[in-house]
Design a protein around this motif. Structure first.
Motif, PDB file in Angstrom:
ATOM      1  N   UNK A   1     -74.894 -89.867  -6.271  1.00  0.00           N
ATOM      2  CA  UNK A   1     -76.389 -89.814  -5.462  1.00  0.00           C
ATOM      3  C   UNK A   1     -77.065 -90.692  -5.780  1.00  0.00           C
ATOM      4  N   UNK A   2     -77.720 -91.654  -4.925  1.00  0.00           N
ATOM      5  CA  UNK A   2     -78.569 -92.231  -5.425  1.00  0.00           C
ATOM      6  C   UNK A   2     -79.948 -92.506  -4.348  1.00  0.00           C
ATOM      7  N   UNK A   3     -81.253 -92.473  -4.999  1.00  0.00           N
ATOM      8  CA  UNK A   3     -82.442 -91.914  -5.052  1.00  0.00           C
ATOM      9  C   UNK A   3     -82.738 -93.207  -3.323  1.00  0.00           C
ATOM     10  N   UNK A   4     -83.229 -93.364  -2.263  1.00  0.00           N
ATOM     11  CA  UNK A   4     -83.220 -94.686  -1.040  1.00  0.00           C
ATOM     12  C   UNK A   4     -84.586 -94.849  -1.623  1.00  0.00           C
ATOM     13  N   UNK A   5     -84.680 -96.118  -1.914  1.00  0.00           N
ATOM     14  CA  UNK A   5     -85.626 -97.385  -2.150  1.00  0.00           C
ATOM     15  C   UNK A   5     -86.803 -96.464  -2.258  1.00  0.00           C
ATOM     16  N   UNK A   6     -87.209 -96.899  -0.869  1.00  0.00           N
ATOM     17  CA  UNK A   6     -88.414 -96.435  -0.272  1.00  0.00           C
ATOM     18  C   UNK A   6     -88.966 -94.519  -0.213  1.00  0.00           C
ATOM     19  N   UNK A   7     -87.928 -93.718  -0.693  1.00  0.00           N
ATOM     20  CA  UNK A   7     -88.065 -92.193   0.363  1.00  0.00           C
ATOM     21  C   UNK A   7     -87.393 -91.223  -1.231  1.00  0.00           C
TER      22      UNK A   7
ATOM     23  N   UNK B   1     -75.408 -90.088  -0.627  1.00  0.00           N
ATOM     24  CA  UNK B   1     -74.133 -90.628  -1.661  1.00  0.00           C
ATOM     25  C   UNK B   1     -74.029 -92.633  -1.299  1.00  0.00           C
ATOM     26  N   UNK B   2     -73.370 -92.690  -2.316  1.00  0.00           N
ATOM     27  CA  UNK B   2     -73.479 -94.294  -2.439  1.00  0.00           C
ATOM     28  C   UNK B   2     -71.720 -94.391  -3.317  1.00  0.00           C
ATOM     29  N   UNK B   3     -71.270 -95.106  -3.158  1.00  0.00           N
ATOM     30  CA  UNK B   3     -69.936 -95.268  -3.773  1.00  0.00           C
ATOM     31  C   UNK B   3     -70.134 -96.449  -4.532  1.00  0.00           C
ATOM     32  N   UNK B   4     -69.383 -96.060  -5.925  1.00  0.00           N
ATOM     33  CA  UNK B   4     -70.487 -97.118  -7.723  1.00  0.00           C
ATOM     34  C   UNK B   4     -69.390 -97.494  -7.895  1.00  0.00           C
ATOM     35  N   UNK B   5     -68.798 -98.398  -8.333  1.00  0.00           N
ATOM     36  CA  UNK B   5     -68.013 -99.647  -9.012  1.00  0.00           C
ATOM     37  C   UNK B   5     -68.356 -99.781 -10.368  1.00  0.00           C
ATOM     38  N   UNK B   6     -67.467-100.092 -11.507  1.00  0.00           N
ATOM     39  CA  UNK B   6     -67.953-100.879 -12.566  1.00  0.00           C
ATOM     40  C   UNK B   6     -66.798-101.055 -13.581  1.00  0.00           C
ATOM     41  N   UNK B   7     -66.547-102.204 -13.554  1.00  0.00           N
ATOM     42  CA  UNK B   7     -65.985-103.348 -14.484  1.00  0.00           C
ATOM     43  C   UNK B   7     -65.987-103.713 -15.622  1.00  0.00           C
ATOM     44  N   UNK B   8     -65.182-103.271 -16.811  1.00  0.00           N
ATOM     45  CA  UNK B   8     -65.850-104.285 -18.271  1.00  0.00           C
ATOM     46  C   UNK B   8     -65.699-105.986 -18.260  1.00  0.00           C
ATOM     47  N   UNK B   9     -64.185-106.093 -17.798  1.00  0.00           N
ATOM     48  CA  UNK B   9     -63.605-107.339 -17.386  1.00  0.00           C
ATOM     49  C   UNK B   9     -64.936-107.878 -16.522  1.00  0.00           C
ATOM     50  N   UNK B  10     -65.345-107.947 -14.749  1.00  0.00           N
ATOM     51  CA  UNK B  10     -66.108-108.037 -14.700  1.00  0.00           C
ATOM     52  C   UNK B  10     -67.680-108.155 -15.283  1.00  0.00           C
ATOM     53  N   UNK B  11     -67.793-106.934 -15.761  1.00  0.00           N
ATOM     54  CA  UNK B  11     -69.154-107.301 -16.932  1.00  0.00           C
ATOM     55  C   UNK B  11     -70.017-106.963 -14.955  1.00  0.00           C
ATOM     56  N   UNK B  12     -69.662-105.962 -14.090  1.00  0.00           N
ATOM     57  CA  UNK B  12     -70.495-105.482 -13.048  1.00  0.00           C
ATOM     58  C   UNK B  12     -71.062-104.277 -12.698  1.00  0.00           C
ATOM     59  N   UNK B  13     -71.661-103.913 -11.881  1.00  0.00           N
ATOM     60  CA  UNK B  13     -71.969-102.085 -11.778  1.00  0.00           C
ATOM     61  C   UNK B  13     -72.396-102.313 -10.066  1.00  0.00           C
ATOM     62  N   UNK B  14     -70.915-101.803  -9.553  1.00  0.00           N
ATOM     63  CA  UNK B  14     -71.432-102.161  -8.054  1.00  0.00           C
ATOM     64  C   UNK B  14     -72.211-101.291  -7.420  1.00  0.00           C
ATOM     65  N   UNK B  15     -72.703-101.346  -6.115  1.00  0.00           N
ATOM     66  CA  UNK B  15     -72.076 -99.973  -5.162  1.00  0.00           C
ATOM     67  C   UNK B  15     -72.875-100.142  -3.838  1.00  0.00           C
TER      68      UNK B  15
ATOM     69  N   UNK C   1     -80.278 -92.438  -9.926  1.00  0.00           N
ATOM     70  CA  UNK C   1     -78.739 -91.923  -9.275  1.00  0.00           C
ATOM     71  C   UNK C   1     -78.204 -90.347 -10.010  1.00  0.00           C
ATOM     72  N   UNK C   2     -78.049 -89.522  -9.761  1.00  0.00           N
ATOM     73  CA  UNK C   2     -77.585 -87.936 -10.421  1.00  0.00           C
ATOM     74  C   UNK C   2     -76.059 -88.237 -10.041  1.00  0.00           C
ATOM     75  N   UNK C   3     -75.993 -86.814  -9.830  1.00  0.00           N
ATOM     76  CA  UNK C   3     -74.839 -85.716  -9.721  1.00  0.00           C
ATOM     77  C   UNK C   3     -75.199 -84.702  -9.633  1.00  0.00           C
ATOM     78  N   UNK C   4     -74.860 -83.736  -8.655  1.00  0.00           N
ATOM     79  CA  UNK C   4     -74.878 -82.594  -9.113  1.00  0.00           C
ATOM     80  C   UNK C   4     -74.340 -81.169 -10.195  1.00  0.00           C
ATOM     81  N   UNK C   5     -73.326 -82.021 -10.695  1.00  0.00           N
ATOM     82  CA  UNK C   5     -72.962 -81.720 -12.064  1.00  0.00           C
ATOM     83  C   UNK C   5     -73.038 -82.705 -13.394  1.00  0.00           C
ATOM     84  N   UNK C   6     -73.275 -82.122 -14.653  1.00  0.00           N
ATOM     85  CA  UNK C   6     -73.574 -83.421 -15.633  1.00  0.00           C
ATOM     86  C   UNK C   6     -73.157 -84.336 -16.268  1.00  0.00           C
ATOM     87  N   UNK C   7     -71.529 -82.947 -16.004  1.00  0.00           N
ATOM     88  CA  UNK C   7     -70.163 -83.976 -16.564  1.00  0.00           C
ATOM     89  C   UNK C   7     -69.796 -85.328 -16.071  1.00  0.00           C
ATOM     90  N   UNK C   8     -70.569 -85.597 -14.234  1.00  0.00           N
ATOM     91  CA  UNK C   8     -70.321 -86.374 -13.835  1.00  0.00           C
ATOM     92  C   UNK C   8     -71.086 -87.941 -14.104  1.00  0.00           C
TER      93      UNK C   8
END
Length: 401
Positions: free
Chosen positions: A149-155, A160-174, A224-231
């Motif tokens: 869950x991502x907070x909207x910039x001006x609100x 919900x937003x879909x995130x990707x993380x790549x260690x080799x690609x050195x990026x975090x995308x949504x 960003x946040x999640x409903x459960x802490x583990x995520x």
């Protein structure tokens, strides 16, 4: 010697062991409890976390009080585990260097402390055989994707937003949607910061994290946040893994090494202090304005309000060897204020603030004094140059806009 004296002496010997004098989980140096469920000695906060997960814990006090709390059977039961060293050699045998264990004090989020206790003792995710059975697959991965869950910039709304993380690609995308072909934003994993924030201070739900990165010559804040802490904790440690690999590559290229503790401390920066202050400047006759201020290691930022998407201003807190200082007064000739002042003197100019309460002023000054008393590392010298350049570029932009 009575039977009571025997087991109290046994308990005292266990308490006085060098490995049992620090908390088995967060390494705090004040022990308040012992766990009969797992045979470890704990600080007060970790003891509460064990208790919340139905752990059988007992308080440790003076010998006389221990006689009322402990029995021969409970002391013998504690003894059979072998203490903190023996337990941790098993249950933390595969604890990764980059994985963030709970840290001492109330600043550590309760949900992170409880999650660590559950992972370590109940699921045994860091035990000797944990990697082989895939117990760390949710964070020890070269690629990770999922919904946050991502907070909207001006609100204040989270979507919900879909995130990707790549260690080799050195990026975090949504992405706005998982089906989108192009990301909404792609961040340099090596250069971002990911930290948990106080729900009470920021007025946000639990399990919320702050992602910081540079955009348009200013520090951008993304929540960003999640409903459960583990995520959210799994994402946090997956990001730390990616940053760990980048840091190790950089050190290898320079032929340098760091201890595991030093490596871990450089991966992410916590919010050391946050709160409202009034600020004036840079000119001595400028008006006073309310600012939400934060300190993360040597980085001081101020914004219009806690959820601002961009920092209003920022400065690097150097050491006293570079001429940095903090005092409980305003420079001579500056606008007066009814509050409690503090002035941060940097290598270029003073930054002048006022706290509402005396105790707040003392807390800010104490935090800053601790920072400036520590000499800069080579990496911090480079960070100082980046912050100064970023601020200069921002000023140049304003001059020509």
């Amino acid at each position: 010697m009575s039977n009571c004296d025997d087991y109290i002496k046994d308990l005292r010997e266990q308490i006085d062991s060098v490995y049992n004098k620090i908390c088995a989980d967060c390494h705090h140096n004040v022990i308040k409890y012992a766990s009969l469920s797992y045979g470890v000695f704990l600080c007060d906060l970790c003891g509460v976390s064990h208790q919340s997960l139905n752990g059988n814990i007992k308080k440790i006090s003076t010998d006389e009080e221990n006689k009322l709390i402990w029995s021969d059977d409970s002391v013998s039961r504690l003894r059979k585990y072998g203490g903190n060293k023996a337990v941790n050699q098993n249950l933390e045998a595969s604890l990764p260097v980059y994985f963030r264990r709970p840290w001492p004090g109330v600043e550590c989020p309760v949900f992170l402390r409880e999650a660590f206790v559950k992972s370590k003792y109940i699921h045994e995710e860091f035990a000797k055989d944990s990697i082989g059975r895939g117990a760390q697959s949710q964070f020890a991965c070269s690629f990770k994707s999922g919904v946050l869950l991502k907070k909207l910039r001006d609100s204040s709304t989270f979507c919900e937003r879909f995130f990707e993380l790549s260690v080799e690609g050195n990026y975090l995308r949504y992405y706005v949607k998982s089906s989108d072909l192009q990301p909404k934003q792609s961040l340099d994993l090596e250069r971002l910061n990911f930290t948990f924030i106080s729900s009470k201070d920021f007025g946000l739900p639990p399990h919320t994290a702050l992602i910081q990165f540079v955009q348009d010559c200013s520090t951008r804040h993304m929540f960003v946040r999640s409903e459960d802490s583990r995520t959210i904790i799994n994402w946090y440690n997956a990001i730390r893994l990616g940053k760990y690999h980048r840091l190790c590559l950089g050190l290898s290229g320079m032929g340098a090494t760091l201890s595991p503790c030093e490596l871990s401390s450089r991966l992410t920066r916590d919010v050391d202090l946050a709160g409202w202050l009034s600020k004036t400047g840079p000119r001595k006759n400028d008006a006073w304005r309310r600012r939400w201020c934060m300190i993360l290691h040597r980085h001081f930022l101020y914004t219009d309000h806690p959820l601002s998407p961009f920092a209003k201003g920022e400065l690097f807190i150097g050491s006293n060897k570079e001429g940095y200082s903090v005092k409980n007064s305003t420079p001579e000739g500056w606008n007066r204020h009814n509050g409690y002042p503090l002035t941060i003197q940097t290598s270029t100019r003073p930054f002048v603030f006022v706290a509402d309460k005396k105790e707040d002023q003392e807390r800010w000054i104490e935090t800053i004094q601790k920072i400036i008393s520590i000499p800069l590392t080579l990496a911090e010298h480079k960070q100082a140059a980046m912050v100064t350049t970023k601020r200069t570029n921002a000023l140049d932009f304003l001059k020509h806009s």
